[in-house]
Scaffold this motif. Structure first.
Motif, PDB file in Angstrom:
ATOM      1  N   THR A   1       0.831  -1.208   0.000  1.00  0.00           N
ATOM      2  CA  THR A   1       0.000   0.000   0.000  1.00  0.00           C
ATOM      3  C   THR A   1       0.861   1.252   0.000  1.00  0.00           C
ATOM      4  OG1 THR A   1      -1.715  -1.200   1.202  1.00  0.00           O
ATOM      5  CG2 THR A   1      -1.888   1.195   1.176  1.00  0.00           C
ATOM      6  N   ALA A   2       1.923   1.254   0.798  1.00  0.00           N
ATOM      7  CA  ALA A   2       2.797   2.436   0.871  1.00  0.00           C
ATOM      8  C   ALA A   2       3.375   2.764  -0.492  1.00  0.00           C
ATOM      9  CB  ALA A   2       3.899   2.217   1.898  1.00  0.00           C
ATOM     10  N   VAL A   3       3.843   1.744  -1.203  1.00  0.00           N
ATOM     11  CA  VAL A   3       4.454   1.978  -2.513  1.00  0.00           C
ATOM     12  C   VAL A   3       3.404   2.372  -3.540  1.00  0.00           C
ATOM     13  CG1 VAL A   3       5.685   0.871  -4.425  1.00  0.00           C
ATOM     14  CG2 VAL A   3       6.466   0.533  -2.071  1.00  0.00           C
ATOM     15  N   SER A   4       2.277   1.654  -3.577  1.00  0.00           N
ATOM     16  CA  SER A   4       1.266   1.939  -4.602  1.00  0.00           C
ATOM     17  C   SER A   4       0.542   3.258  -4.363  1.00  0.00           C
ATOM     18  CB  SER A   4       0.260   0.791  -4.692  1.00  0.00           C
ATOM     19  OG  SER A   4      -0.444   0.653  -3.473  1.00  0.00           O
ATOM     20  N   ALA A   5       0.373   3.638  -3.108  1.00  0.00           N
ATOM     21  CA  ALA A   5      -0.397   4.856  -2.811  1.00  0.00           C
ATOM     22  C   ALA A   5       0.457   6.119  -2.755  1.00  0.00           C
ATOM     23  CB  ALA A   5      -1.143   4.687  -1.488  1.00  0.00           C
ATOM     24  N   PHE A   6       1.713   5.995  -2.349  1.00  0.00           N
ATOM     25  CA  PHE A   6       2.499   7.211  -2.092  1.00  0.00           C
ATOM     26  C   PHE A   6       3.677   7.430  -3.034  1.00  0.00           C
ATOM     27  CE2 PHE A   6       0.480   6.028   1.950  1.00  0.00           C
ATOM     28  CZ  PHE A   6      -0.298   7.161   2.128  1.00  0.00           C
ATOM     29  N   LEU A   7       4.030   6.447  -3.819  1.00  0.00           N
ATOM     30  CA  LEU A   7       5.133   6.599  -4.769  1.00  0.00           C
ATOM     31  C   LEU A   7       4.573   7.108  -6.101  1.00  0.00           C
ATOM     32  CD1 LEU A   7       8.217   6.027  -4.691  1.00  0.00           C
ATOM     33  CD2 LEU A   7       7.716   3.887  -5.848  1.00  0.00           C
ATOM     34  N   GLN A   8       4.942   8.333  -6.446  1.00  0.00           N
ATOM     35  CA  GLN A   8       4.456   8.953  -7.680  1.00  0.00           C
ATOM     36  C   GLN A   8       5.443   8.682  -8.808  1.00  0.00           C
ATOM     37  OE1 GLN A   8       1.381  10.420  -7.509  1.00  0.00           O
ATOM     38  NE2 GLN A   8       1.468   9.744  -5.368  1.00  0.00           N
ATOM     39  N   PRO A   9       5.018   7.937  -9.861  1.00  0.00           N
ATOM     40  CA  PRO A   9       5.967   7.543 -10.912  1.00  0.00           C
ATOM     41  C   PRO A   9       6.553   8.713 -11.699  1.00  0.00           C
ATOM     42  CG  PRO A   9       3.714   6.906 -11.478  1.00  0.00           C
ATOM     43  CD  PRO A   9       3.687   7.421 -10.078  1.00  0.00           C
ATOM     44  N   GLU A  10       5.854   9.851 -11.713  1.00  0.00           N
ATOM     45  CA  GLU A  10       6.366  10.992 -12.485  1.00  0.00           C
ATOM     46  C   GLU A  10       7.448  11.771 -11.737  1.00  0.00           C
ATOM     47  OE1 GLU A  10       2.845  12.430 -10.109  1.00  0.00           O
ATOM     48  OE2 GLU A  10       3.261  10.696 -11.376  1.00  0.00           O
TER      49      GLU A  10
ATOM     50  N   GLN B   1      11.570   9.888  -2.951  1.00  0.00           N
ATOM     51  CA  GLN B   1      10.264   9.477  -2.432  1.00  0.00           C
ATOM     52  C   GLN B   1      10.390   8.241  -1.539  1.00  0.00           C
ATOM     53  OE1 GLN B   1       6.689   9.938  -5.220  1.00  0.00           O
ATOM     54  NE2 GLN B   1       8.399   9.595  -6.635  1.00  0.00           N
ATOM     55  N   LEU B   2      11.186   7.282  -1.989  1.00  0.00           N
ATOM     56  CA  LEU B   2      11.395   6.079  -1.171  1.00  0.00           C
ATOM     57  C   LEU B   2      12.055   6.432   0.156  1.00  0.00           C
ATOM     58  CD1 LEU B   2      12.525   3.248  -3.611  1.00  0.00           C
ATOM     59  CD2 LEU B   2      10.502   3.300  -2.158  1.00  0.00           C
ATOM     60  N   LEU B   3      12.975   7.374   0.126  1.00  0.00           N
ATOM     61  CA  LEU B   3      13.628   7.818   1.353  1.00  0.00           C
ATOM     62  C   LEU B   3      12.600   8.400   2.330  1.00  0.00           C
ATOM     63  CD1 LEU B   3      16.260   8.278   2.916  1.00  0.00           C
ATOM     64  CD2 LEU B   3      16.469  10.473   1.763  1.00  0.00           C
TER      65      LEU B   3
END
Length: 197
Positions: free
Chosen positions: A126-135, A141-143
């Motif tokens: 959920t953290a990666v899919s909801a909060f990581l913006q691919p653009e 962002q991961l940090l």
């Protein structure tokens, strides 16, 4: 990452870290049996494991889960059996606490438990899919996501251990300690149900 997104991430990290689950039940019992200071490696190991999962999911593990659902089923089964085994140990903890061989869960055990803990995988996915913006740039962002779980998750873990440790001071008789241990063991076993919902 925008301030609003960071705020939502912080709230998510808090809710997922403070609510009852396998980790928090185990921490409460460890605090009760061994005291707060002895659980510090476990407290640190849990968010370290979650952060490792976040990094793995961001690196592409989520697509492997999507392609092979049997992996998730295997994790659920392994997590259930491991948690039931730990609950059995907690059930007997009043005797173990007086044994020279009794030890709280170590840093590495807490870290590795996350890999068979479905709640931790849910958090990472959920953290990666909801909060990581691919653009946007991925590494910063991961940090931020990892820092959120380190800075928010760790104190939440400490709260559960501290509650168990505080309860320890109020349980003077072996009978009351045994009842508390067995109640927490039963709650830890009951959290297995969340693996299958």
């Amino acid at each position: 990452m925008q301030i609003a997104t960071i705020g939502a991430l912080a709230l998510y990290a808090f809710v997922m870290s403070i609510t009852p689950g396998p980790n928090n039940m185990l921490l409460a019992n460890a605090g009760l049996v061994f005291g707060f200071r002895s659980t510090i490696p476990q407290i640190v190991g849990i968010p370290t494991g979650v952060i490792s999962q976040i990094l793995l999911v961001a690196a592409g593990l989520s697509s492997l889960f999507a392609q092979f659902p049997s992996i998730q089923l295997a994790l659920k089964v392994a997590g259930t059996f491991y948690l039931l085994w730990l609950a059995l140990k907690l059930w007997k903890a009043d005797a173990l606490a007086q044994s020279p061989n009794a030890t709280p869960i170590s840093f590495s055990q807490a870290l590795l438990f996350q890999f068979i803990n479905p709640k931790s995988w849910l958090i990472a996915l959920t953290a990666v899919s909801a909060f990581l913006q691919p653009e946007q740039a991925v590494v910063p962002q991961l940090l931020i996501i990892c820092l959120a779980f380190a800075l928010i998750g760790t104190p939440c873990m400490a709260v559960w251990s501290a509650m168990g440790s505080a309860l320890r001071r109020h349980l003077s008789s072996p009978t009351s300690l045994r009842r508390a241990n067995r109640t927490l063991a039963a709650l830890a076993s009951a959290t297995c149900l969340m693996f299958w919902l």
